[in-house]
Design an enzyme around this catalytic site. Structure first.
Site, PDB file in Angstrom:
ATOM      1  N   LYS A  32       4.692  10.947   2.923  1.00 23.02           N
ATOM      2  CA  LYS A  32       4.412  10.552   1.540  1.00 23.02           C
ATOM      3  C   LYS A  32       2.917  10.314   1.340  1.00 23.02           C
ATOM      4  CE  LYS A  32       5.636   5.971   3.143  1.00 23.02           C
ATOM      5  NZ  LYS A  32       6.560   4.855   3.121  1.00 23.02           N
ATOM      6  N   ARG A 141      13.634  -4.906  -1.440  1.00 24.32           N
ATOM      7  CA  ARG A 141      12.747  -3.965  -2.103  1.00 24.32           C
ATOM      8  C   ARG A 141      13.616  -2.925  -2.803  1.00 24.32           C
ATOM      9  NH1 ARG A 141       7.908  -0.583   0.910  1.00 24.32           N
ATOM     10  NH2 ARG A 141       9.673   0.629   1.649  1.00 24.32           N
ATOM     11  N   TYR A 261     -26.750  -4.130  -4.466  1.00 22.09           N
ATOM     12  CA  TYR A 261     -26.303  -4.727  -5.726  1.00 22.09           C
ATOM     13  C   TYR A 261     -26.204  -6.239  -5.630  1.00 22.09           C
ATOM     14  CZ  TYR A 261     -25.027  -0.408  -8.153  1.00 22.09           C
ATOM     15  OH  TYR A 261     -25.051   0.788  -8.797  1.00 22.09           O
ATOM     16  N   MET A 319     -20.539   2.483  -4.990  1.00 22.11           N
ATOM     17  CA  MET A 319     -19.560   3.540  -5.265  1.00 22.11           C
ATOM     18  C   MET A 319     -19.720   4.737  -4.324  1.00 22.11           C
ATOM     19  SD  MET A 319     -18.846   5.630  -8.795  1.00 22.11           S
ATOM     20  CE  MET A 319     -18.673   4.149  -9.779  1.00 22.11           C
TER      21      MET A 319
HETATM   22  C1  LIG Z   1       6.617   4.572   4.519  1.00 26.34           C
HETATM   23  C2  LIG Z   1       7.986   4.470   5.048  1.00 26.34           C
HETATM   24  C3  LIG Z   1       8.251   4.744   6.396  1.00 26.34           C
HETATM   25  C4  LIG Z   1       7.165   4.942   7.429  1.00 26.34           C
HETATM   26  O1  LIG Z   1       6.639   3.676   7.749  1.00 26.34           O
HETATM   27  P1  LIG Z   1       5.479   3.463   8.831  1.00 26.34           P
HETATM   28  O2  LIG Z   1       5.333   1.991   8.906  1.00 26.34           O
HETATM   29  O3  LIG Z   1       4.269   4.133   8.285  1.00 26.34           O
HETATM   30  O4  LIG Z   1       5.921   4.065  10.100  1.00 26.34           O
HETATM   31  C5  LIG Z   1       9.573   4.781   6.798  1.00 26.34           C
HETATM   32  N1  LIG Z   1      10.580   4.508   5.922  1.00 26.34           N
HETATM   33  C6  LIG Z   1      10.355   4.200   4.628  1.00 26.34           C
HETATM   34  C7  LIG Z   1      11.493   3.900   3.732  1.00 26.34           C
HETATM   35  C8  LIG Z   1       9.052   4.154   4.152  1.00 26.34           C
HETATM   36  O5  LIG Z   1       8.838   3.813   2.872  1.00 26.34           O
END
Ligand SMILES: *Cc1c(COP(=O)(O)O)cnc(C)c1O
Length: 382
Positions: A32, A141, A261, A319
């Site tokens: 992802k 979640r 800055y 930036m």
């Molecule tokens: C992002 C995610 C993972 C991978 O998690 P890591 O901690 O990066 O290994 C696995 N399962 C779900 C549902 C996730 O959202």
């Protein structure tokens, strides 16, 4: 321009290492957020070659793009069997069902609404396709709570829902806590409602918790990309990404002068300063500043590697530019054009993340669009 070099062989080695830890389970990959910022298409191509057949994305659009790139891979021994599965972790809206069906994406259903939308979408398309279920085991979640899981089990038992996986997600697998064991108990109980359906529970840190957590399929993400996954994991994980940017100017400023800055850094000595072409627009966090941001009372700023040595960030990260204090390097060690490493084999990404009050995940997924991704086929980073 900033560059992130990505070590393809190390990525594959990490996947194989994770796979070897639980020989009884298949090993998938979380790709992802554009493969944790590094490039989902390239990551998936490399891992397909290694034998990975299960990919996880957040959104259907990410899944569709991934399917396109997987379809374009040349067939080889490990891709000759069925198409790799792409699981879409979230966001099943009625409008996305046709995309799931057209691109062979497997939705992860997490609410009674998700289940209703999926069933209705299949009916409307007069289509059949498998789905995964996410069960709530203690993270609060996404996922079906016990009662909704029981309804889903009834629907599946009548053959009105074709399930290929039940899964849940660990909240604290990277910490020594009893929460993981409690989640494991709850997951076992709920998954028991779906006898004979394959199960998935472990993220990267979960892979290191041992065979009880592995079930049929693991879903590592961060460890593939070289981030730590709990105590004792870092020795096994190879560095995959190196972020560098070049020095644009070197100057000496006098004790008492101000830097950057807000004049946030006031020099206590004559200081040699290297101005480097990377900033928060590239994903190098402003919170990594050496001075002048709120969190500096709590911890020092980040360091980078220049001419083989660690040097501190000076003043505020801006930036497009970051200043490094190179006073302690030999004179002439740093000239314009030299490249500084902001994380990589010599500057652990988790250390940089800690200095910036964040985690390696955010540094990787936050890499900006103008950071050039360079995949190394020509030798390892370390
Ligand atoms: C992002 C995610 C993972 C991978 O998690 P890591 O901690 O990066 O290994 C696995 N399962 C779900 C549902 C996730 O959202």
């Amino acid at each position: 321009m900033p560059v992130v070099e990505i070590d393809r062989a190390a990525l594959i080695a990490n996947w194989r290492m994770l796979d070897s830890r639980n020989p009884g389970a298949r090993t998938g990959a979380a790709v992802k957020a554009n493969g944790y910022g590094l490039g989902a298409a390239e990551v998936a191509a490399a891992l397909s070659e290694a034998g990975c057949r299960d990919f996880f994305v957040a959104w259907a659009e990410e899944g569709a793009a991934l399917r396109n790139s997987l379809d374009r891979l040349p067939a080889n021994a490990s891709t000759a069997s069925a198409a790799p599965r792409i699981y879409v972790l979230q966001g099943l809206e009625p409008a996305t069902v046709p995309l799931h069906l057209a691109r062979n994406l497997t939705p992860v259903l997490s609410t009674p609404d998700d289940i209703a939308v999926w069933r209705e979408g299949l009916r409307a398309a007069a289509s059949k396709a498998p789905a995964a279920l996410q069960l709530e085991s203690g993270m609060n979640r996404l996922g079906l709570a016990a009662e909704d899981a029981r309804s889903a089990a009834d629907i599946a038992a009548c053959g009105e829902l074709d399930l290929c996986l039940v899964m849940s997600h660990l909240a604290s697998a990277d910490e020594a806590t009893s929460q993981s064991a409690e989640q494991l108990d709850r997951f076992r109980t709920l998954a028991g409602l779906f006898p004979s359906i394959p199960r998935s529970f472990a993220n990267s840190a979960g892979v290191f918790l041992g065979p009880d957590f592995a079930f049929d399929l693991t879903r590592p993400g961060i460890a593939l990309y070289g981030g730590e996954a709990g105590p004792g994991s870092s020795e096994a994980i190879r560095t995959v990404a190196r972020l560098t940017a070049s020095v644009l100017q070197v100057r000496i400023a006098k004790a008492g002068e101000a830097v950057g800055y807000g004049a946030a850094a006031r020099l206590s000595r004559d200081t040699r300063i290297a101005t480097v072409g990377i900033g928060y627009a590239d994903g190098y966090h402003r919170a990594a500043s050496g001075a002048g941001v709120g969190m500096r009372q709590l911890r020092p700023g980040a360091e980078a590697i220049l001419a083989g040595r660690r040097v501190p960030v000076l003043g505020r990260v801006s930036m497009d530019l970051t200043l490094l204090d190179v006073t302690d390097l030999p004179e002439d060690a740093v000239r314009p054009g030299a490249r500084a490493e902001f994380f990589g084999p010599d500057m652990p990404i988790d250390a940089v993340a800690t200095a910036a009050g964040t985690i390696a995940y955010e540094l990787l997924t936050g890499l900006g669009p103008r950071v050039k991704r360079c995949w190394s086929s020509d030798g390892p980073l370390n």
